[in-house]
Design a protein around this motif. Structure first.
Motif, PDB file in Angstrom:
ATOM      1  N   VAL A 177     -38.658 -13.289   6.679  1.00 39.19           N
ATOM      2  CA  VAL A 177     -39.069 -12.326   5.663  1.00 39.19           C
ATOM      3  C   VAL A 177     -39.469 -13.083   4.409  1.00 39.19           C
ATOM      4  O   VAL A 177     -38.716 -13.921   3.907  1.00 39.19           O
ATOM      5  CB  VAL A 177     -37.932 -11.340   5.336  1.00 39.19           C
ATOM      6  N   LEU A 178     -40.661 -12.794   3.872  1.00 38.20           N
ATOM      7  CA  LEU A 178     -41.099 -13.339   2.596  1.00 38.20           C
ATOM      8  C   LEU A 178     -40.910 -12.263   1.536  1.00 38.20           C
ATOM      9  O   LEU A 178     -41.518 -11.195   1.616  1.00 38.20           O
ATOM     10  CB  LEU A 178     -42.559 -13.784   2.653  1.00 38.20           C
ATOM     11  N   LEU A 179     -40.076 -12.538   0.549  1.00 41.17           N
ATOM     12  CA  LEU A 179     -39.814 -11.615  -0.546  1.00 41.17           C
ATOM     13  C   LEU A 179     -40.424 -12.198  -1.813  1.00 41.17           C
ATOM     14  O   LEU A 179     -40.041 -13.280  -2.252  1.00 41.17           O
ATOM     15  CB  LEU A 179     -38.310 -11.404  -0.722  1.00 41.17           C
ATOM     16  N   ILE A 180     -41.382 -11.499  -2.398  1.00 43.19           N
ATOM     17  CA  ILE A 180     -42.084 -11.987  -3.581  1.00 43.19           C
ATOM     18  C   ILE A 180     -41.428 -11.392  -4.835  1.00 43.19           C
ATOM     19  O   ILE A 180     -41.388 -10.172  -4.995  1.00 43.19           O
ATOM     20  CB  ILE A 180     -43.577 -11.615  -3.521  1.00 43.19           C
ATOM     21  N   VAL A 181     -40.909 -12.255  -5.692  1.00 45.58           N
ATOM     22  CA  VAL A 181     -40.236 -11.839  -6.923  1.00 45.58           C
ATOM     23  C   VAL A 181     -40.652 -12.776  -8.054  1.00 45.58           C
ATOM     24  O   VAL A 181     -41.143 -13.881  -7.827  1.00 45.58           O
ATOM     25  CB  VAL A 181     -38.696 -11.868  -6.765  1.00 45.58           C
ATOM     26  N   ASP A 182     -40.433 -12.317  -9.281  1.00 43.61           N
ATOM     27  CA  ASP A 182     -40.804 -13.124 -10.445  1.00 43.61           C
ATOM     28  C   ASP A 182     -39.874 -14.316 -10.650  1.00 43.61           C
ATOM     29  O   ASP A 182     -40.299 -15.368 -11.132  1.00 43.61           O
ATOM     30  CB  ASP A 182     -40.801 -12.261 -11.712  1.00 43.61           C
ATOM     31  N   ASP A 183     -38.598 -14.151 -10.314  1.00 44.81           N
ATOM     32  CA  ASP A 183     -37.600 -15.193 -10.590  1.00 44.81           C
ATOM     33  C   ASP A 183     -36.869 -15.565  -9.297  1.00 44.81           C
ATOM     34  O   ASP A 183     -35.740 -15.127  -9.062  1.00 44.81           O
ATOM     35  CB  ASP A 183     -36.610 -14.685 -11.638  1.00 44.81           C
ATOM     36  N   PRO A 184     -37.501 -16.363  -8.451  1.00 41.51           N
ATOM     37  CA  PRO A 184     -36.869 -16.701  -7.164  1.00 41.51           C
ATOM     38  C   PRO A 184     -35.565 -17.469  -7.323  1.00 41.51           C
ATOM     39  O   PRO A 184     -34.646 -17.298  -6.522  1.00 41.51           O
ATOM     40  CB  PRO A 184     -37.927 -17.525  -6.440  1.00 41.51           C
ATOM     41  N   ALA A 185     -35.450 -18.302  -8.353  1.00 41.30           N
ATOM     42  CA  ALA A 185     -34.235 -19.105  -8.510  1.00 41.30           C
ATOM     43  C   ALA A 185     -33.012 -18.222  -8.702  1.00 41.30           C
ATOM     44  O   ALA A 185     -31.953 -18.457  -8.106  1.00 41.30           O
ATOM     45  CB  ALA A 185     -34.392 -20.076  -9.684  1.00 41.30           C
ATOM     46  N   SER A 186     -33.139 -17.184  -9.525  1.00 42.24           N
ATOM     47  CA  SER A 186     -31.997 -16.300  -9.773  1.00 42.24           C
ATOM     48  C   SER A 186     -31.624 -15.520  -8.526  1.00 42.24           C
ATOM     49  O   SER A 186     -30.442 -15.363  -8.204  1.00 42.24           O
ATOM     50  CB  SER A 186     -32.309 -15.329 -10.924  1.00 42.24           C
ATOM     51  N   LEU A 187     -32.628 -15.024  -7.791  1.00 44.72           N
ATOM     52  CA  LEU A 187     -32.316 -14.238  -6.598  1.00 44.72           C
ATOM     53  C   LEU A 187     -31.699 -15.123  -5.524  1.00 44.72           C
ATOM     54  O   LEU A 187     -30.723 -14.729  -4.873  1.00 44.72           O
ATOM     55  CB  LEU A 187     -33.564 -13.544  -6.074  1.00 44.72           C
ATOM     56  N   VAL A 188     -32.231 -16.315  -5.334  1.00 50.05           N
ATOM     57  CA  VAL A 188     -31.657 -17.216  -4.333  1.00 50.05           C
ATOM     58  C   VAL A 188     -30.225 -17.574  -4.708  1.00 50.05           C
ATOM     59  O   VAL A 188     -29.324 -17.609  -3.850  1.00 50.05           O
ATOM     60  CB  VAL A 188     -32.523 -18.475  -4.179  1.00 50.05           C
ATOM     61  N   ALA A 189     -29.973 -17.838  -5.986  1.00 50.80           N
ATOM     62  CA  ALA A 189     -28.616 -18.168  -6.425  1.00 50.80           C
ATOM     63  C   ALA A 189     -27.664 -17.015  -6.140  1.00 50.80           C
ATOM     64  O   ALA A 189     -26.524 -17.233  -5.692  1.00 50.80           O
ATOM     65  CB  ALA A 189     -28.612 -18.510  -7.915  1.00 50.80           C
ATOM     66  N   ALA A 190     -28.102 -15.785  -6.382  1.00 49.93           N
ATOM     67  CA  ALA A 190     -27.252 -14.627  -6.114  1.00 49.93           C
ATOM     68  C   ALA A 190     -26.988 -14.483  -4.624  1.00 49.93           C
ATOM     69  O   ALA A 190     -25.867 -14.149  -4.200  1.00 49.93           O
ATOM     70  CB  ALA A 190     -27.904 -13.361  -6.666  1.00 49.93           C
TER      71      ALA A 190
END
Length: 236
Positions: A177-190
């Motif tokens: 799954v490719l999830l496009i977001v503005d802040d990938p670093a924050s989402l990956v960290a969560a």
């Protein structure tokens, strides 16, 4: 044009509303604002905002019933303290100048071995909102629609009988799954904090800023956004 029905919600100030302060200075404003932003991202709220007196608020929402609206808004940190529901009415739109061409949308469905645990992970790790859940035969039989910042996907309990296998049942995944977001670093960290396993740190590659992880149920995720106009112009 087709007839479209929304639900209009009228709210008014509650017992903890301070009439001497503007909306943004009310107590618990950050928590309320974050909750409402999530409803907009999930597609639940279509339009919304205060009336001129600043003590009443109108929302136009997409929901199955008034009960669904009340259940969702009851989770608002301002519910019954700063805002109380005054009325919920169906609104049929017969005139709409915003009509555009028909469009399609793809919503992947992820098959998991533990449905309730998967919902809990996606809510905590991805900030997903459960928009709809179908009752199954027991608590572990899950079919649910979720969204992350408006990007929708489904989660359901795997079934060998229906030839719907989870990644752990086949020892691997058949897609990503490719999830496009503005802040990938924050989402990956969560996601990692909630139990995901990192497979590639967030970095720049191939014109994208991307990070990758496997969720606890074996599904592979790629999270990021393009750094250049995408798709790129053809060089042929």
């Amino acid at each position: 044009m087709g007839v479209v029905t929304f639900v209009v919600v009228l709210l008014r100030s509650g017992p903890e509303w301070d009439a001497s302060r503007p909306m943004e200075e009310q107590s618990d404003w950050p928590a309320h604002a974050s909750f409402m932003d999530g409803l907009v991202d999930a597609g639940f709220i279509v339009l919304g905002g205060p009336l001129a007196d600043d003590h009443r608020v109108v929302h136009v929402v997409e929901a199955e019933s008034p009960g669904a609206v009340r259940a969702m808004l009851a989770r608002d940190p301002w519910s019954e303290t700063h805002l109380t529901i005054d009325a919920i009415e169906p609104w049929t739109i017969r005139l709409d100048g915003r009509d555009g061409p028909p469009r399609a949308e793809m919503q992947p469905e992820l098959w998991v071995s533990d449905g309730p645990a998967a919902l809990a992970f996606y809510e905590q790790g991805l900030g997903a909102v459960v928009e709809h859940r179908v009752g199954g035969t027991d608590d572990t039989d899950v079919v649910a629609q979720l969204s992350v910042a408006g990007a929708r996907f489904w989660v359901s309990t795997a079934s060998a009988r229906l030839r719907r296998f989870s990644p752990d049942a086949i020892g691997g995944a058949t897609g990503r799954v490719l999830l496009i977001v503005d802040d990938p670093a924050s989402l990956v960290a969560a996601a990692l904090a909630a139990g995901a396993t990192a497979t590639s740190p967030v970095g720049d590659e191939h014109g994208w800023r991307l990070g990758r992880f496997d969720d606890p149920f074996g599904h592979q995720w790629e999270v990021g956004h393009p750094l250049v106009p995408w798709p790129p112009a053809s060089t042929s």
